[in-house]
Scaffold this motif. Structure first.
Motif, mmCIF file in Angstrom:
data_model
loop_
_atom_site.group_PDB
_atom_site.id
_atom_site.type_symbol
_atom_site.label_atom_id
_atom_site.label_comp_id
_atom_site.label_asym_id
_atom_site.label_seq_id
_atom_site.Cartn_x
_atom_site.Cartn_y
_atom_site.Cartn_z
ATOM 1 N N SER A 1 -10.197 62.338 61.624
ATOM 2 C CA SER A 1 -10.390 61.358 62.667
ATOM 3 C C SER A 1 -11.679 60.826 62.740
ATOM 4 C CB SER A 1 -9.961 61.774 63.941
ATOM 5 O OG SER A 1 -9.913 60.500 64.955
ATOM 6 N N LYS A 2 -11.693 59.384 62.709
ATOM 7 C CA LYS A 2 -13.074 58.749 63.041
ATOM 8 C C LYS A 2 -13.324 58.887 64.611
ATOM 9 C CE LYS A 2 -12.995 56.019 58.868
ATOM 10 N NZ LYS A 2 -12.741 54.970 58.238
ATOM 11 N N TYR B 1 -6.430 68.928 76.547
ATOM 12 C CA TYR B 1 -5.447 68.117 75.952
ATOM 13 C C TYR B 1 -4.078 68.499 76.792
ATOM 14 C CZ TYR B 1 -8.121 66.190 72.495
ATOM 15 O OH TYR B 1 -8.988 65.447 71.767
ATOM 16 N N HIS B 2 -4.061 69.317 77.669
ATOM 17 C CA HIS B 2 -3.167 69.692 78.556
ATOM 18 C C HIS B 2 -1.700 70.180 77.750
ATOM 19 C CE1 HIS B 2 -5.266 68.100 81.932
ATOM 20 N NE2 HIS B 2 -5.286 67.247 81.391
ATOM 21 N N VAL B 3 -2.084 71.058 76.802
ATOM 22 C CA VAL B 3 -0.991 71.509 75.809
ATOM 23 C C VAL B 3 -1.124 72.881 75.503
ATOM 24 C CG1 VAL B 3 -0.737 69.222 74.521
ATOM 25 C CG2 VAL B 3 -2.384 71.110 73.834
ATOM 26 N N MET B 4 -0.168 73.938 75.142
ATOM 27 C CA MET B 4 -0.109 74.945 74.728
ATOM 28 C C MET B 4 0.199 75.091 73.228
ATOM 29 S SD MET B 4 1.549 77.284 77.866
ATOM 30 C CE MET B 4 1.234 78.807 76.982
ATOM 31 N N GLY B 5 -0.575 75.825 72.403
ATOM 32 C CA GLY B 5 -0.088 75.979 71.110
ATOM 33 C C GLY B 5 -1.128 75.174 70.094
ATOM 34 N N ALA B 6 -1.193 75.767 69.000
ATOM 35 C CA ALA B 6 -1.987 75.081 67.915
ATOM 36 C C ALA B 6 -1.411 73.952 67.523
ATOM 37 C CB ALA B 6 -2.286 76.071 66.995
ATOM 38 N N ASP B 7 -0.299 73.795 67.059
ATOM 39 C CA ASP B 7 0.521 72.838 66.718
ATOM 40 C C ASP B 7 0.902 71.505 67.559
ATOM 41 O OD1 ASP B 7 2.360 74.631 67.765
ATOM 42 O OD2 ASP B 7 4.038 73.884 66.514
ATOM 43 N N ALA B 8 1.011 71.989 68.568
ATOM 44 C CA ALA B 8 1.044 70.865 69.935
ATOM 45 C C ALA B 8 -0.448 70.096 70.048
ATOM 46 C CB ALA B 8 1.462 71.529 71.287
ATOM 47 N N LEU B 9 -1.521 71.070 69.913
ATOM 48 C CA LEU B 9 -2.684 70.265 70.330
ATOM 49 C C LEU B 9 -3.258 69.499 69.158
ATOM 50 C CD1 LEU B 9 -5.829 70.491 71.431
ATOM 51 C CD2 LEU B 9 -6.122 72.522 70.030
ATOM 52 N N LEU B 10 -2.586 69.867 67.656
ATOM 53 C CA LEU B 10 -2.961 69.012 66.870
ATOM 54 C C LEU B 10 -2.278 67.680 66.800
ATOM 55 C CD1 LEU B 10 -4.614 69.166 63.938
ATOM 56 C CD2 LEU B 10 -2.605 70.066 62.874
ATOM 57 N N LYS B 11 -1.056 67.688 67.324
ATOM 58 C CA LYS B 11 -0.328 66.641 67.462
ATOM 59 C C LYS B 11 -1.000 65.782 68.786
ATOM 60 C CE LYS B 11 3.786 68.367 65.597
ATOM 61 N NZ LYS B 11 5.029 69.036 65.764
ATOM 62 N N ALA C 1 -0.687 59.077 65.474
ATOM 63 C CA ALA C 1 0.369 59.302 64.197
ATOM 64 C C ALA C 1 0.029 59.220 62.972
ATOM 65 C CB ALA C 1 1.541 58.187 64.779
ATOM 66 N N GLY C 2 -0.832 58.045 62.745
ATOM 67 C CA GLY C 2 -1.321 57.756 61.529
ATOM 68 C C GLY C 2 -2.321 59.017 60.984
ATOM 69 N N GLU C 3 -3.291 59.238 61.881
ATOM 70 C CA GLU C 3 -4.249 60.431 61.436
ATOM 71 C C GLU C 3 -3.461 61.567 61.297
ATOM 72 O OE1 GLU C 3 -7.821 58.873 64.414
ATOM 73 O OE2 GLU C 3 -6.442 60.322 65.087
ATOM 74 N N TYR C 4 -2.377 61.886 62.077
ATOM 75 C CA TYR C 4 -1.738 63.282 61.778
ATOM 76 C C TYR C 4 -1.163 62.978 60.414
ATOM 77 C CZ TYR C 4 1.693 66.899 62.921
ATOM 78 O OH TYR C 4 2.219 68.156 62.709
ATOM 79 N N ALA C 5 -0.497 61.829 59.973
ATOM 80 C CA ALA C 5 0.311 61.785 58.826
ATOM 81 C C ALA C 5 -0.605 61.944 57.692
ATOM 82 C CB ALA C 5 1.128 60.653 58.692
ATOM 83 N N GLY C 6 -1.780 61.402 57.887
ATOM 84 C CA GLY C 6 -2.880 61.611 56.748
ATOM 85 C C GLY C 6 -3.337 63.058 56.609
ATOM 86 N N TYR C 7 -3.554 63.662 57.863
ATOM 87 C CA TYR C 7 -3.868 64.975 57.696
ATOM 88 C C TYR C 7 -2.669 65.900 57.043
ATOM 89 C CZ TYR C 7 -6.111 69.429 59.501
ATOM 90 O OH TYR C 7 -6.939 70.380 59.783
ATOM 91 N N LEU C 8 -1.595 65.726 57.498
ATOM 92 C CA LEU C 8 -0.459 66.654 56.912
ATOM 93 C C LEU C 8 -0.343 66.368 55.353
ATOM 94 C CD1 LEU C 8 2.468 66.024 59.303
ATOM 95 C CD2 LEU C 8 1.054 67.917 59.141
ATOM 96 N N GLU C 9 -0.804 65.028 54.773
ATOM 97 C CA GLU C 9 -0.849 64.752 53.504
ATOM 98 C C GLU C 9 -2.206 65.641 52.915
ATOM 99 O OE1 GLU C 9 -1.498 60.997 50.988
ATOM 100 O OE2 GLU C 9 0.199 60.911 52.408
#
Length: 142
Positions: free
Chosen positions: A23-24, A98-108, A113-121
């Protein structure tokens, strides 16, 4: 038969960790986007992740029969969080911010949405998948 020494663990070329700007929006002290560090996982680790994301579901119309179904969105989220070395997605302070629990929840929560899709790729590419999981799913359906 050829020489098998090239297959010995100590002779195999190690997979390098890669740097990637996910992410920029995350800027360092130099006002440049911070690079994230990504590692590849082993086939065993990948298999364990897939098992975690697979459940038995009953076959419609066939009493007592079940099939396995993999939640690929869950799998990709777990794969991405497992492969992310930096930032440390398991850091409590970062998750709390970020008020989340868990690494995958934090990443999201951290990425759009676009950054996440690019990161998964990028994660899939680092792990040697030539096509994305979505393409593989579509291919399996046809």
């Amino acid at each position: 038969m050829g020489d098998l020494s090239c297959f010995l663990s100590q002779n195999a070329v190690k997979v390098d960790r890669e740097k990637h700007v996910a992410s920029k929006r995350f800027l360092g002290a130099d006002k440049k986007p911070v690079e994230w560090e990504i590692k590849a996982i082993t086939s065993k680790e990948d298999e364990d992740l897939r098992k975690e994301c697979t459940k038995r579901v009953p076959v419609t119309g066939k009493k007592g029969q079940y099939t396995q179904e993999t939640d690929f969105n869950l799998y990709l989220g777990k794969l991405a969080s497992e492969c992310t070395v930096y930032p440390n997605l398991n850091d409590k302070a970062l998750q709390d911010s970020y008020h989340v629990m868990g690494a995958d929840a934090l990443l999201k929560a951290m990425l759009t949405a676009g950054e996440y899709a690019g990161y998964l790729e990028k994660i899939q590419q680092v792990n040697g998948f030539d096509s994305t999981m979505d393409e593989q799913v579509e291919e399996a359906k046809n």
